[in-house]
Motif scaffolding. Structure first.
Motif, PDB file in Angstrom:
ATOM      1  N   PHE A 145       0.622   5.060   1.237  1.00  0.00           N
ATOM      2  CA  PHE A 145      -0.164   6.018   2.013  1.00  0.00           C
ATOM      3  C   PHE A 145       0.449   7.399   1.866  1.00  0.00           C
ATOM      4  CE2 PHE A 145      -0.422   1.994   4.560  1.00  0.00           C
ATOM      5  CZ  PHE A 145      -1.717   1.658   4.169  1.00  0.00           C
ATOM      6  N   PRO A 201       0.832  -1.212   0.000  1.00  0.00           N
ATOM      7  CA  PRO A 201       0.000   0.000   0.000  1.00  0.00           C
ATOM      8  C   PRO A 201       0.862   1.257   0.000  1.00  0.00           C
ATOM      9  CG  PRO A 201      -0.736  -1.559   1.677  1.00  0.00           C
ATOM     10  CD  PRO A 201       0.585  -2.053   1.172  1.00  0.00           C
ATOM     11  N   GLY A 218      -4.837   0.694   5.826  1.00  0.00           N
ATOM     12  CA  GLY A 218      -5.180   2.100   5.901  1.00  0.00           C
ATOM     13  C   GLY A 218      -6.642   2.316   6.210  1.00  0.00           C
ATOM     14  N   THR A 219      -6.961   3.570   6.495  1.00  0.00           N
ATOM     15  CA  THR A 219      -8.368   3.895   6.694  1.00  0.00           C
ATOM     16  C   THR A 219      -9.096   3.928   5.359  1.00  0.00           C
ATOM     17  OG1 THR A 219      -7.796   6.255   6.631  1.00  0.00           O
ATOM     18  CG2 THR A 219      -7.923   5.204   8.799  1.00  0.00           C
ATOM     19  N   ASP A 220      -8.331   4.129   4.292  1.00  0.00           N
ATOM     20  CA  ASP A 220      -8.821   3.921   2.931  1.00  0.00           C
ATOM     21  C   ASP A 220      -7.607   3.572   2.086  1.00  0.00           C
ATOM     22  OD1 ASP A 220      -7.569   6.347   1.996  1.00  0.00           O
ATOM     23  OD2 ASP A 220      -9.296   7.481   2.708  1.00  0.00           O
ATOM     24  N   GLU A 221      -7.743   3.527   0.791  1.00  0.00           N
ATOM     25  CA  GLU A 221      -6.677   3.034  -0.089  1.00  0.00           C
ATOM     26  C   GLU A 221      -5.394   3.855   0.005  1.00  0.00           C
ATOM     27  OE1 GLU A 221      -5.924   2.045  -4.827  1.00  0.00           O
ATOM     28  OE2 GLU A 221      -7.939   2.530  -4.098  1.00  0.00           O
ATOM     29  N   ASN A 222      -5.512   5.168   0.219  1.00  0.00           N
ATOM     30  CA  ASN A 222      -4.327   6.046   0.194  1.00  0.00           C
ATOM     31  C   ASN A 222      -4.048   6.744   1.539  1.00  0.00           C
ATOM     32  OD1 ASN A 222      -3.818   5.635  -2.643  1.00  0.00           O
ATOM     33  ND2 ASN A 222      -5.610   6.931  -3.020  1.00  0.00           N
ATOM     34  N   THR A 223      -4.788   6.412   2.544  1.00  0.00           N
ATOM     35  CA  THR A 223      -4.661   7.125   3.827  1.00  0.00           C
ATOM     36  C   THR A 223      -4.480   6.134   4.981  1.00  0.00           C
ATOM     37  OG1 THR A 223      -6.119   8.853   2.989  1.00  0.00           O
ATOM     38  CG2 THR A 223      -5.732   8.809   5.366  1.00  0.00           C
TER      39      THR A 223
END
Length: 280
Positions: free
Chosen positions: A245, A243, A268-273
């Motif tokens: 981030f 991933p 992550g909390t989403d794909e990029n974060t």
């Protein structure tokens, strides 16, 4: 003195009660403030000024008073600070008066039954409601510790418990903490161990803030380090893309996050974060 003794009386629920000692306290209270009642008011005003939780009803203590152990320690500390010469008296193992020897009931003093190195006071007290009580103080390597024991069941226990508290206090003083604010915290050994492993939790100079919530970055660092130390890290799955981030590059835990995410330990909390500073 006879008038004072009759005035105090002996409460049936009180033990080890010396009416003559109590009478002397009343005489001093009346001399200082005009009446015992006025002196007791002054006692309570002083306790409030010192931030104590205490309710005094007379000058001598042969009656149920209410105060916390911390408040008693506060009072002892103030006494020693303002009138250090008191230690010249509380350190005596006894006194001879009118042909009779009166032993000090604080047996932590040198040469007595429970002698503790460095003890130079302070006082005992016993009535049935309060049990066997002992406030003690000792100095080692220029540092003073005050211990307070209340409601012990016997004379031996109040001394052995006091010695245990003093041992604990001096051990804490000798403990070298990596952070100023965990020196006396229950987590101090765990924090020191993590620090030795290179986990820079709450990296903020000399402060750790042990009662703050744990962030996602901190938890990741602890998780990865623990598994690594136990040789229990999983193998990275082939063909799994690591991933990326966007919010971790300037974070102290960036390496932990990248490695843990690559092994599938965290997400992550989403794909990029990843939200490294968000509490878990």
């Amino acid at each position: 003195p006879a008038r004072r003794v009759l005035r105090i009386g002996r409460h049936p629920a009180q033990t080890n009660y010396d009416p003559f000692a109590s009478a002397s306290c009343i005489v001093m209270a009346e001399y200082i403030s005009g009446s015992e009642e006025a002196f007791v008011q002054r006692m309570n005003e002083t306790a409030k000024r010192l931030g104590m939780t205490a309710e005094y009803e007379n000058s001598h203590g042969a009656h149920v008073h209410y105060l916390t152990a911390l408040s008693q320690a506060t009072l002892v500390r103030e006494f020693i600070h303002r009138f250090p010469q008191i230690l010249d008296y509380t350190s005596l193992t006894g006194v001879s008066f009118n042909g009779k020897w009166y032993p000090n009931t604080n047996k932590l003093l040198p040469g007595l039954d429970y002698a503790y190195d460095g003890v130079d006071g302070f006082k005992t007290g016993t009535i049935t409601a309060a049990g066997y009580c002992l406030s003690a103080t000792a100095v080692k390597n220029g540092r003073r510790i005050i211990s307070v024991v209340m409601k012990s069941s016997n004379d031996k226990t109040r001394h052995t418990d006091s010695a245990a508290l003093l041992d604990y206090g001096f051990a804490l003083l000798e403990y070298q903490s990596p952070f100023d604010d965990v020196a006396y915290h229950w987590c101090r050994e765990e924090v020191a161990a993590l620090k030795d492993l290179g986990v820079e939790l709450h990296a903020d100079g000399d402060s750790f803030r042990p009662d703050d919530q744990v962030t996602r970055a901190e938890f990741t660092a602890m998780l990865y380090t623990a598994l690594e130390q136990k040789n229990a890290l999983p193998q990275a799955s082939e063909g799994v893309e690591e991933p990326v981030f966007a919010d971790v590059e300037n974070t102290w835990a960036v390496d932990y996050i990248h490695q843990a995410a690559r092994l599938g330990l965290v997400a992550g909390t989403d794909e990029n974060t990843f939200a490294p500073d968000r509490p878990i």
